[in-house]
Motif scaffolding. Structure first.
Motif, PDB file in Angstrom:
ATOM      1  N   THR A  48       0.852  -1.172   0.000  1.00 41.13           N
ATOM      2  CA  THR A  48       0.000   0.000   0.000  1.00 41.13           C
ATOM      3  C   THR A  48       0.893   1.228   0.000  1.00 41.13           C
ATOM      4  O   THR A  48       2.122   1.110   0.096  1.00 41.13           O
ATOM      5  N   ARG A  49       0.299   2.387  -0.126  1.00 40.69           N
ATOM      6  CA  ARG A  49       1.048   3.645  -0.083  1.00 40.69           C
ATOM      7  C   ARG A  49       0.847   4.327   1.256  1.00 40.69           C
ATOM      8  O   ARG A  49      -0.217   4.224   1.864  1.00 40.69           O
ATOM      9  N   GLY A  71      -5.382   2.772  -0.660  1.00 43.54           N
ATOM     10  CA  GLY A  71      -5.496   1.666  -1.613  1.00 43.54           C
ATOM     11  C   GLY A  71      -4.579   0.524  -1.222  1.00 43.54           C
ATOM     12  O   GLY A  71      -3.520   0.741  -0.630  1.00 43.54           O
ATOM     13  N   TYR A 100      -2.716  -3.085  -2.829  1.00 41.58           N
ATOM     14  CA  TYR A 100      -2.334  -3.681  -4.100  1.00 41.58           C
ATOM     15  C   TYR A 100      -1.648  -5.018  -3.851  1.00 41.58           C
ATOM     16  O   TYR A 100      -0.944  -5.185  -2.858  1.00 41.58           O
ATOM     17  N   PRO A 127      -2.095   0.388  -8.855  1.00 46.23           N
ATOM     18  CA  PRO A 127      -2.631   1.737  -9.074  1.00 46.23           C
ATOM     19  C   PRO A 127      -3.157   1.881 -10.505  1.00 46.23           C
ATOM     20  O   PRO A 127      -2.534   1.432 -11.452  1.00 46.23           O
ATOM     21  N   HIS A 162      -8.028  -2.726  -7.333  1.00 46.71           N
ATOM     22  CA  HIS A 162      -7.353  -2.428  -6.072  1.00 46.71           C
ATOM     23  C   HIS A 162      -8.288  -2.681  -4.898  1.00 46.71           C
ATOM     24  O   HIS A 162      -9.491  -2.834  -5.084  1.00 46.71           O
ATOM     25  N   GLN A 208       4.492   3.570  -7.227  1.00 50.51           N
ATOM     26  CA  GLN A 208       3.716   2.912  -8.274  1.00 50.51           C
ATOM     27  C   GLN A 208       3.820   1.393  -8.190  1.00 50.51           C
ATOM     28  O   GLN A 208       3.077   0.692  -8.848  1.00 50.51           O
ATOM     29  N   SER A 232       7.215   3.436 -12.830  1.00 45.85           N
ATOM     30  CA  SER A 232       6.230   4.413 -13.275  1.00 45.85           C
ATOM     31  C   SER A 232       6.202   4.500 -14.791  1.00 45.85           C
ATOM     32  O   SER A 232       7.195   4.295 -15.461  1.00 45.85           O
ATOM     33  N   ASP A 262       1.918   0.137 -14.112  1.00 47.32           N
ATOM     34  CA  ASP A 262       0.786   0.199 -13.205  1.00 47.32           C
ATOM     35  C   ASP A 262      -0.548  -0.153 -13.834  1.00 47.32           C
ATOM     36  O   ASP A 262      -1.499  -0.376 -13.124  1.00 47.32           O
TER      37      ASP A 262
END
Length: 175
Positions: free
Chosen positions: A39-40, A50, A52, A109, A113, A153, A161, A165
């Protein structure tokens, strides 16, 4: 003072053991293999985040990711993000996300998700976030999301990036 030193030493030892054992690893559940769970980080006050991960179905029958749960959030849903005439749309997958036999589905992303609503605390880079995924056949599966940087990402800090993604989402998308 001696007691404080002992508590600090024990806390440091516990943190070291937890961070060593809680690294994102392959999680097997029935015919499914779950990898790269992350996650971020979120800013203070953020109420959504979010999640992932990658799910591979090594079996002969489909399974379906229905939802998630965890102490981190009030509610965790499976979502899809897509483009429609240049407009980005996000929707909950009320019937879940199918993982066909022999296929891999990537939650990333810009695509499929986990949507975590009503975050209880900010997600901090370097932390591990335990969540439980609910599958139609494999049942409840515990995974740990590695918290990456705010704009990450992909897991692991690699430069993905610009190309990585959306690939899994676009390959597996069914409309």
């Amino acid at each position: 003072m001696k007691m404080l030193s002992r508590i600090l030493a024990l806390t440091t030892l516990t943190a070291a053991l937890v961070s060593t054992s809680a690294r994102a690893e392959d999680v097997k559940a029935g015919d499914l293999v779950i990898t790269q769970a992350w996650t971020r980080a979120t800013p203070n006050g953020a109420k959504i985040g979010g999640g992932y991960l990658t799910i591979e179905n090594k079996g002969a029958t489909p399974d379906r990711l229905m939802s998630g749960s965890g102490d981190v959030a009030g509610k965790i849903e499976v979502h899809e993000m897509s483009m429609d005439n240049g407009v980005m749309k996000m929707r909950a997958l009320d019937k879940g996300l199918t993982i066909e036999p022999g296929k891999t589905v990537k939650l990333a992303p810009g695509g499929y998700h986990l949507m975590m609503f009503d975050l209880k605390n900010p997600l901090k880079q370097g932390d591990k976030v335990p969540v439980t995924l609910e599958f139609e056949k494999a049942g409840k599966v515990s995974v740990s999301l590695d918290v990456q940087a705010v704009g990450a990402q992909a897991p692991g800090g690699g430069d993905h990036s610009g190309h990585g993604d959306h690939s899994g989402h676009m390959d597996m998308k069914k409309m």
